[in-house]
Motif scaffolding. Sequence first.
Motif, short mmCIF file in Angstrom:
data_model
loop_
_atom_site.label_atom_id
_atom_site.label_comp_id
_atom_site.label_asym_id
_atom_site.label_seq_id
_atom_site.Cartn_x
_atom_site.Cartn_y
_atom_site.Cartn_z
N UNK A 122 0.83 -1.21 0.00
CA UNK A 122 0.00 0.00 0.00
C UNK A 122 0.86 1.25 0.00
N UNK A 123 0.32 2.31 -0.61
CA UNK A 123 0.96 3.62 -0.62
C UNK A 123 -0.05 4.66 -0.13
N UNK A 124 0.42 5.60 0.67
CA UNK A 124 -0.42 6.70 1.15
C UNK A 124 -0.19 7.88 0.21
N UNK A 125 -1.20 8.27 -0.56
CA UNK A 125 -0.99 9.29 -1.59
C UNK A 125 -0.63 10.65 -1.00
N UNK A 126 -1.02 10.88 0.25
CA UNK A 126 -0.68 12.14 0.89
C UNK A 126 0.77 12.26 1.28
N UNK B 294 5.18 9.14 -5.10
CA UNK B 294 6.15 8.95 -6.18
C UNK B 294 6.36 7.47 -6.50
N UNK B 295 6.39 6.63 -5.46
CA UNK B 295 6.57 5.20 -5.68
C UNK B 295 5.37 4.62 -6.44
N UNK B 296 4.17 5.11 -6.12
CA UNK B 296 2.98 4.65 -6.81
C UNK B 296 3.01 5.09 -8.28
N UNK C 119 -6.49 11.66 1.42
CA UNK C 119 -6.96 10.58 2.29
C UNK C 119 -7.04 9.25 1.56
N UNK C 120 -6.49 9.19 0.35
CA UNK C 120 -6.52 7.95 -0.43
C UNK C 120 -5.29 7.10 -0.15
N UNK C 121 -5.48 5.80 -0.21
CA UNK C 121 -4.34 4.89 -0.29
C UNK C 121 -4.47 4.12 -1.59
N UNK C 122 -3.33 3.85 -2.21
CA UNK C 122 -3.28 2.98 -3.38
C UNK C 122 -2.81 1.62 -2.88
N UNK C 123 -3.52 0.58 -3.25
CA UNK C 123 -3.21 -0.75 -2.71
C UNK C 123 -3.10 -1.77 -3.84
#
Length: 553
Positions: A217-221, A227-229, A296-300
């Motif tokens: 998971x990545x925290x977009x905030x 950047x990793x996402x 408040x989004x996470x990319x998973x």
Amino acid sequence: MDQRSKRYFIIVLALLSIWSFSVLIAVSTLPSESSPSFRVEAIPFHGENSFSYPHPEPNSYCDDWKLSSQKTVWVDRRNAYSATKIESFGWDMLQSKKSGNALQFASISKPEYHNTRWAKIFLQSDQENNEALFLIPKNANFIFTRMYHYKNALSDNIQTARLGVDYACPGQILNHIPGASAFCRKDFLQRYLLDYNKRLQKEGLSHCFRGYLTPKSYILGEPDHCNAFIDELEAQLNNYNSSNMPIEWITKSSLRHKGYGIELIDYKRAQYYYNLYRKNEEEDLNCNRVLDAHKSLIAQKYISNPALIEGRKFDFRVFAMVINSDPLVALWAPENGHTRLSDQEFDKLSTNFTTHITANVANQNPDSVDFLKKYRFNLREIANYYKDQLKDHEKWLTDVAFPQVKQILIHMLRATQQNFLIKRIGFLEFYGIDFILDDTLQNIYLLESNRRPDVQEKNPDLQYREDMLLQDFSAVAEYFLKTGVSSINTEEIYKKLKAFKPLVDETRFDPYFGLLSEECRVTFKEFNEDLPIDPMIEPLKYYVGNFNAKAKV
């Protein structure tokens, strides 16, 4: 007047002055409809760096509240299924007060904790708002709320009732533990897990934790996460086109549950995020300037090889309960969970939302409802469904499924234990926790945790399972009532349970029942101010002084 008389006169005068000042302060803190102010106290830290209660003002709810031996309960939603079941277990359901004084924000559209006023409120039928917490009758020994804070349209926490002053007095049983649900926010959970991993590494104990519980998971905030996402999306866009790109990522809103706020990252959405945040300092936006809507989004990482039931993707829910925060005592219910199937047969190339999402939001097709009700499996029934593939499905339960689920729950609680900020006997928290199993049947991942989960089973024939959970919850509350909310004997509690089993018990020499080695049992309870806190604690920062009081007391 001789010297001795003068001395007595000065002492009496001083005492009268102190008394007069005390009276003045007491009168000034009494609630009135015109008073814009409220009493403020510092938050001293004690013991394991926990928050203490604010001191109740004179004539406030908790100032003269007393615990009795009566099984009296107040609920904020009397018509909720869980409330009616609690009543059926012998609790006397109390009516709310008709009116009372309450703290209100001067502006609901712009709630600011430093800008509140006292106002008279009146009961409205089935009203769900923060003001209901001011209408709890004095003879309530158990408070059972659907929510412990409410949000406005901007998702701001608008709780005004003060814990330990206006409700949940010391000795009053409450179905929430302040701080113990912060991990129900997906972005908070990721922050805690990262912090937990760092703490273990610092102690030379990185082998005690595999470094993840959820899919990657990545925290977009967070700029480095964002950047990793974007790098992940760039690789996908280079390898696929719009006709053959599989779903490898999803985004989730940290503020929503039940499938709402989930977005599939197909080719079009991947281009959108990549073009928006690619590393280009000349652009108006990049990962250092993320849109507010995305913070408040996470990319998973999407589990693209899920185990299937009747060709459909599924996840499964396990219920857990924390019955004491410090020492931590937690339970889980291995036989009382259920699966949730997607509406459509699985196709990893499909961009149909209902093919990939198993939460209730997807189950809108009336023709599929009866089918989906048939497959509400607990873990044992999942094992039985795969018995031909597993060969020994009982061994799979004891060696794979049960240990993995328990270890995930244990690490989730350990990673967030520093956030259990108010530690008091009589506070309980009930969770529904969702997992996914991949098609190897060997890997289980945590998806999310939900506080106060829905316990009205979709299949009426299985309702008894979730009723057992509420019965256990009631039994724990009754135990605390009978003991005067003054002590906890876990062995006595375990004897009363029908569904829940011990998971963590820090009153024992081996608190994790053999699932963690002795060197891995080190706990991290010291408060880390760099980590976010449960929204239930948020008002305390404003109602009871300076949040950083630790450095000042």
